[in-house]
Design a protein around this motif. Structure first.
Motif, PDB file in Angstrom:
ATOM      1  N   GLU A  82      -3.332   5.010   4.823  1.00 30.74           N
ATOM      2  CA  GLU A  82      -2.326   4.386   3.965  1.00 30.74           C
ATOM      3  C   GLU A  82      -1.060   4.101   4.763  1.00 30.74           C
ATOM      4  O   GLU A  82      -0.818   4.684   5.824  1.00 30.74           O
ATOM      5  CB  GLU A  82      -1.991   5.262   2.758  1.00 30.74           C
ATOM      6  CG  GLU A  82      -1.088   6.444   3.042  1.00 30.74           C
ATOM      7  CD  GLU A  82      -0.576   7.120   1.780  1.00 30.74           C
ATOM      8  OE1 GLU A  82      -1.068   6.830   0.671  1.00 30.74           O
ATOM      9  OE2 GLU A  82       0.333   7.967   1.910  1.00 30.74           O
ATOM     10  N   TYR A  83      -0.286   3.167   4.212  1.00 27.68           N
ATOM     11  CA  TYR A  83       1.031   2.886   4.793  1.00 27.68           C
ATOM     12  C   TYR A  83       2.089   3.007   3.710  1.00 27.68           C
ATOM     13  O   TYR A  83       1.864   2.670   2.555  1.00 27.68           O
ATOM     14  CB  TYR A  83       1.070   1.517   5.469  1.00 27.68           C
ATOM     15  CG  TYR A  83       1.001   0.296   4.569  1.00 27.68           C
ATOM     16  CD1 TYR A  83       2.140  -0.484   4.347  1.00 27.68           C
ATOM     17  CD2 TYR A  83      -0.190  -0.100   3.963  1.00 27.68           C
ATOM     18  CE1 TYR A  83       2.090  -1.613   3.556  1.00 27.68           C
ATOM     19  CE2 TYR A  83      -0.253  -1.230   3.168  1.00 27.68           C
ATOM     20  CZ  TYR A  83       0.893  -1.986   2.955  1.00 27.68           C
ATOM     21  OH  TYR A  83       0.844  -3.108   2.165  1.00 27.68           O
ATOM     22  N   ILE A  84       3.234   3.540   4.103  1.00 29.73           N
ATOM     23  CA  ILE A  84       4.379   3.673   3.218  1.00 29.73           C
ATOM     24  C   ILE A  84       5.198   2.394   3.313  1.00 29.73           C
ATOM     25  O   ILE A  84       5.478   1.898   4.410  1.00 29.73           O
ATOM     26  CB  ILE A  84       5.228   4.893   3.603  1.00 29.73           C
ATOM     27  CG1 ILE A  84       4.410   6.180   3.425  1.00 29.73           C
ATOM     28  CG2 ILE A  84       6.506   4.963   2.779  1.00 29.73           C
ATOM     29  CD1 ILE A  84       5.086   7.413   3.982  1.00 29.73           C
ATOM     30  N   VAL A  85       5.591   1.865   2.151  1.00 32.27           N
ATOM     31  CA  VAL A  85       6.216   0.549   2.116  1.00 32.27           C
ATOM     32  C   VAL A  85       7.122   0.462   0.903  1.00 32.27           C
ATOM     33  O   VAL A  85       6.948   1.198  -0.074  1.00 32.27           O
ATOM     34  CB  VAL A  85       5.112  -0.540   2.073  1.00 32.27           C
ATOM     35  CG1 VAL A  85       4.282  -0.435   0.792  1.00 32.27           C
ATOM     36  CG2 VAL A  85       5.675  -1.943   2.248  1.00 32.27           C
ATOM     37  N   GLY A  86       8.083  -0.417   0.928  1.00 28.14           N
ATOM     38  CA  GLY A  86       8.973  -0.600  -0.214  1.00 28.14           C
ATOM     39  C   GLY A  86       8.284  -1.294  -1.373  1.00 28.14           C
ATOM     40  O   GLY A  86       7.430  -2.162  -1.180  1.00 28.14           O
ATOM     41  N   GLN A  87       8.694  -0.932  -2.578  1.00 26.39           N
ATOM     42  CA  GLN A  87       8.105  -1.495  -3.790  1.00 26.39           C
ATOM     43  C   GLN A  87       8.226  -3.021  -3.834  1.00 26.39           C
ATOM     44  O   GLN A  87       7.355  -3.712  -4.360  1.00 26.39           O
ATOM     45  CB  GLN A  87       8.803  -0.896  -5.019  1.00 26.39           C
ATOM     46  CG  GLN A  87       8.190  -1.277  -6.352  1.00 26.39           C
ATOM     47  CD  GLN A  87       6.942  -0.473  -6.679  1.00 26.39           C
ATOM     48  OE1 GLN A  87       6.912   0.728  -6.466  1.00 26.39           O
ATOM     49  NE2 GLN A  87       5.926  -1.133  -7.193  1.00 26.39           N
ATOM     50  N   GLY A  88       9.313  -3.546  -3.296  1.00 26.03           N
ATOM     51  CA  GLY A  88       9.520  -4.987  -3.311  1.00 26.03           C
ATOM     52  C   GLY A  88       9.264  -5.663  -1.986  1.00 26.03           C
ATOM     53  O   GLY A  88       9.560  -6.855  -1.824  1.00 26.03           O
ATOM     54  N   ALA A  89       8.709  -4.938  -1.021  1.00 28.37           N
ATOM     55  CA  ALA A  89       8.511  -5.494   0.319  1.00 28.37           C
ATOM     56  C   ALA A  89       7.463  -6.600   0.311  1.00 28.37           C
ATOM     57  O   ALA A  89       6.493  -6.565  -0.451  1.00 28.37           O
ATOM     58  CB  ALA A  89       8.093  -4.394   1.294  1.00 28.37           C
ATOM     59  N   HIS A  90       7.650  -7.560   1.182  1.00 27.79           N
ATOM     60  CA  HIS A  90       6.736  -8.698   1.251  1.00 27.79           C
ATOM     61  C   HIS A  90       5.316  -8.255   1.557  1.00 27.79           C
ATOM     62  O   HIS A  90       4.353  -8.753   0.966  1.00 27.79           O
ATOM     63  CB  HIS A  90       7.223  -9.689   2.305  1.00 27.79           C
ATOM     64  CG  HIS A  90       6.871 -11.109   1.994  1.00 27.79           C
ATOM     65  ND1 HIS A  90       5.645 -11.654   2.270  1.00 27.79           N
ATOM     66  CD2 HIS A  90       7.595 -12.099   1.406  1.00 27.79           C
ATOM     67  CE1 HIS A  90       5.618 -12.924   1.892  1.00 27.79           C
ATOM     68  NE2 HIS A  90       6.781 -13.221   1.356  1.00 27.79           N
ATOM     69  N   THR A  91       5.156  -7.308   2.492  1.00 32.95           N
ATOM     70  CA  THR A  91       3.806  -6.875   2.872  1.00 32.95           C
ATOM     71  C   THR A  91       3.063  -6.217   1.718  1.00 32.95           C
ATOM     72  O   THR A  91       1.836  -6.197   1.707  1.00 32.95           O
ATOM     73  CB  THR A  91       3.860  -5.890   4.048  1.00 32.95           C
ATOM     74  OG1 THR A  91       4.759  -4.815   3.724  1.00 32.95           O
ATOM     75  CG2 THR A  91       4.336  -6.572   5.314  1.00 32.95           C
ATOM     76  N   TYR A  92       3.809  -5.701   0.747  1.00 30.65           N
ATOM     77  CA  TYR A  92       3.178  -5.068  -0.415  1.00 30.65           C
ATOM     78  C   TYR A  92       3.067  -6.018  -1.602  1.00 30.65           C
ATOM     79  O   TYR A  92       2.004  -6.141  -2.224  1.00 30.65           O
ATOM     80  CB  TYR A  92       3.973  -3.833  -0.838  1.00 30.65           C
ATOM     81  CG  TYR A  92       3.528  -3.250  -2.164  1.00 30.65           C
ATOM     82  CD1 TYR A  92       2.261  -2.703  -2.311  1.00 30.65           C
ATOM     83  CD2 TYR A  92       4.373  -3.272  -3.275  1.00 30.65           C
ATOM     84  CE1 TYR A  92       1.847  -2.187  -3.528  1.00 30.65           C
ATOM     85  CE2 TYR A  92       3.962  -2.755  -4.493  1.00 30.65           C
ATOM     86  CZ  TYR A  92       2.698  -2.213  -4.616  1.00 30.65           C
ATOM     87  OH  TYR A  92       2.284  -1.705  -5.824  1.00 30.65           O
ATOM     88  N   LYS A  93       4.142  -6.727  -1.910  1.00 27.80           N
ATOM     89  CA  LYS A  93       4.226  -7.465  -3.174  1.00 27.80           C
ATOM     90  C   LYS A  93       3.796  -8.916  -3.081  1.00 27.80           C
ATOM     91  O   LYS A  93       3.274  -9.466  -4.051  1.00 27.80           O
ATOM     92  CB  LYS A  93       5.668  -7.389  -3.688  1.00 27.80           C
ATOM     93  CG  LYS A  93       5.856  -7.911  -5.102  1.00 27.80           C
ATOM     94  CD  LYS A  93       7.284  -7.651  -5.580  1.00 27.80           C
ATOM     95  CE  LYS A  93       7.470  -8.133  -7.016  1.00 27.80           C
ATOM     96  NZ  LYS A  93       8.854  -7.875  -7.503  1.00 27.80           N
ATOM     97  N   TYR A  94       3.997  -9.545  -1.927  1.00 30.72           N
ATOM     98  CA  TYR A  94       3.854 -11.001  -1.858  1.00 30.72           C
ATOM     99  C   TYR A  94       2.792 -11.478  -0.871  1.00 30.72           C
ATOM    100  O   TYR A  94       2.759 -12.663  -0.540  1.00 30.72           O
ATOM    101  CB  TYR A  94       5.198 -11.639  -1.477  1.00 30.72           C
ATOM    102  CG  TYR A  94       6.276 -11.423  -2.506  1.00 30.72           C
ATOM    103  CD1 TYR A  94       6.270 -12.124  -3.715  1.00 30.72           C
ATOM    104  CD2 TYR A  94       7.310 -10.518  -2.283  1.00 30.72           C
ATOM    105  CE1 TYR A  94       7.261 -11.928  -4.667  1.00 30.72           C
ATOM    106  CE2 TYR A  94       8.309 -10.324  -3.229  1.00 30.72           C
ATOM    107  CZ  TYR A  94       8.277 -11.028  -4.417  1.00 30.72           C
ATOM    108  OH  TYR A  94       9.259 -10.840  -5.351  1.00 30.72           O
TER     109      TYR A  94
END
Length: 341
Positions: A82-94
């Motif tokens: 797993e990777y830790i990432v921001g809730q609104g980060a591009h790599t996660y959200k977009y």
């Protein structure tokens, strides 16, 4: 730059830039070869120059920022990691969940702070124990800029230090890292210090028509090249595109300050309008709160004035090299005319 009132002003994103005449000339004159064989000299020059500028051993040219970030995730992590990432980060959200769909990599999103950072305590608490019940935490992914806000060097240094002490690698989605460096008045190398890898978009404020570079250690980039091939990102005589990226890195970084100044100028111009609230911009983006009932009407009024914008209750206005200072004043006047009507 022309001040023709018939000119269409596109504020939807800094991805809408068109290559300049000088950039097109560089593209037309580019020496090319087959990049899958490693034979394209212009691609090789772009990769070497990006690695030098950002302080890494090697770099890889990719068709898009989304692919560059996905390659980084696939290279840093294995299935079940797993990777830790921001809730609104591009790599996660977009980015369409590519890490999960194509890499079986689990994202662990956590909340952003007001300045766009991830609290160090939240990062610490999100790291899983070494226990077979849990996904293996392998990577911390940050983004700079985030929502137009700049992560400070002291913070990124602390976040990298925490991650590395806990055995995690770090990746920076640097889609607008050049904006951050210009705002901070530091070198590109200093802006990414401590990160194991960084993706750099060439087709936003830097003005290239396409492409990103992924920078990292030599062994990391060797593995990344294999993932790029698997994802369909291996291209042939792509020096024509790499030439635009080289031109962008050599000529369009320092001028990002103009976009920052234009954003600040518009924010000042809109601050007189009682119906909207404008946040003071840090880089090239103005964020404004627009009354929901007026969004559609405002978007249409702007369009009639030759201004393209995505009007929403939380509106983003992006500045780039195709928007002049005169254009800024024209946009401010159009807003004022609408709300005075």
């Amino acid at each position: 730059m022309a001040n023709d009132t018939d000119k269409l002003i596109d504020l939807r994103s800094d991805t809408v830039t068109r290559p300049s005449a000088a950039m097109r000339a560089a593209m037309a004159a580019a020496e090319v070869g087959d990049d899958v064989y490693g034979d394209d000299p212009t691609v090789n020059r772009l990769q070497a120059r990006a690695a030098e500028l950002f302080g890494h051993e090697a770099a890889l040219f990719a068709p898009s920022g989304t692919q560059a970030n996905l390659i980084a995730l696939l290279t840093h992590c294995q299935r079940g990691d797993e990777y830790i990432v921001g809730q609104g980060a591009h790599t996660y959200k977009y980015e369409a969940g590519g890490g999960a769909v194509l890499g079986s990599i689990q994202p662990q999103p956590i909340a952003h702070q007001a300045d766009g950072s991830l609290a160090l305590t939240d990062i610490e608490h999100a790291i899983k124990p070494d226990d077979f019940h849990f996904a293996r935490t392998r990577l911390l992914a940050l983004e700079n800029t985030f929502g137009g806000r700049v992560l400070q060097p002291g913070y990124t240094q602390a976040a990298n230090g925490l991650a590395h002490r806990r055995g995690l690698a770090t990746h920076l989605d640097g889609a607008r890292i050049c904006n951050a460096a210009v705002k901070l008045g530091i070198s590109l190398r200093e802006a990414v210090t401590g990160f194991d890898s960084v993706s750099v978009c060439l087709s936003k404020g830097l003005g290239a028509p396409v492409g990103s570079v992924l920078c990292g250690g030599r062994a990391f980039i060797d593995q990344a090249r294999r993932w790029r091939k698997m994802l369909g990102g291996g291209m042939r005589q792509t020096g024509i595109l790499a030439a635009a990226g080289l031109y962008a890195l050599e000529h369009n970084v320092a001028r990002l300050a103009e976009d920052h100044e234009n954003a600040a100028r518009l924010a000042r111009g809109l601050s007189d309008i009682a119906e909207i609230k404008v946040n003071a911009p840090e880089t090239n983006m103005v964020f404004a709160e627009i009354p929901a009932a007026q969004c559609c009407l405002l978007e249409e009024a702007l369009r009639r004035s030759g201004i393209l914008a995505q009007v929403a209750p939380h509106m983003r206005i992006a500045f780039h090299l195709d928007v002049s200072r005169a254009d800024v004043d024209r946009v401010a006047a159009a807003f004022k005319e609408f709300f005075a009507g």
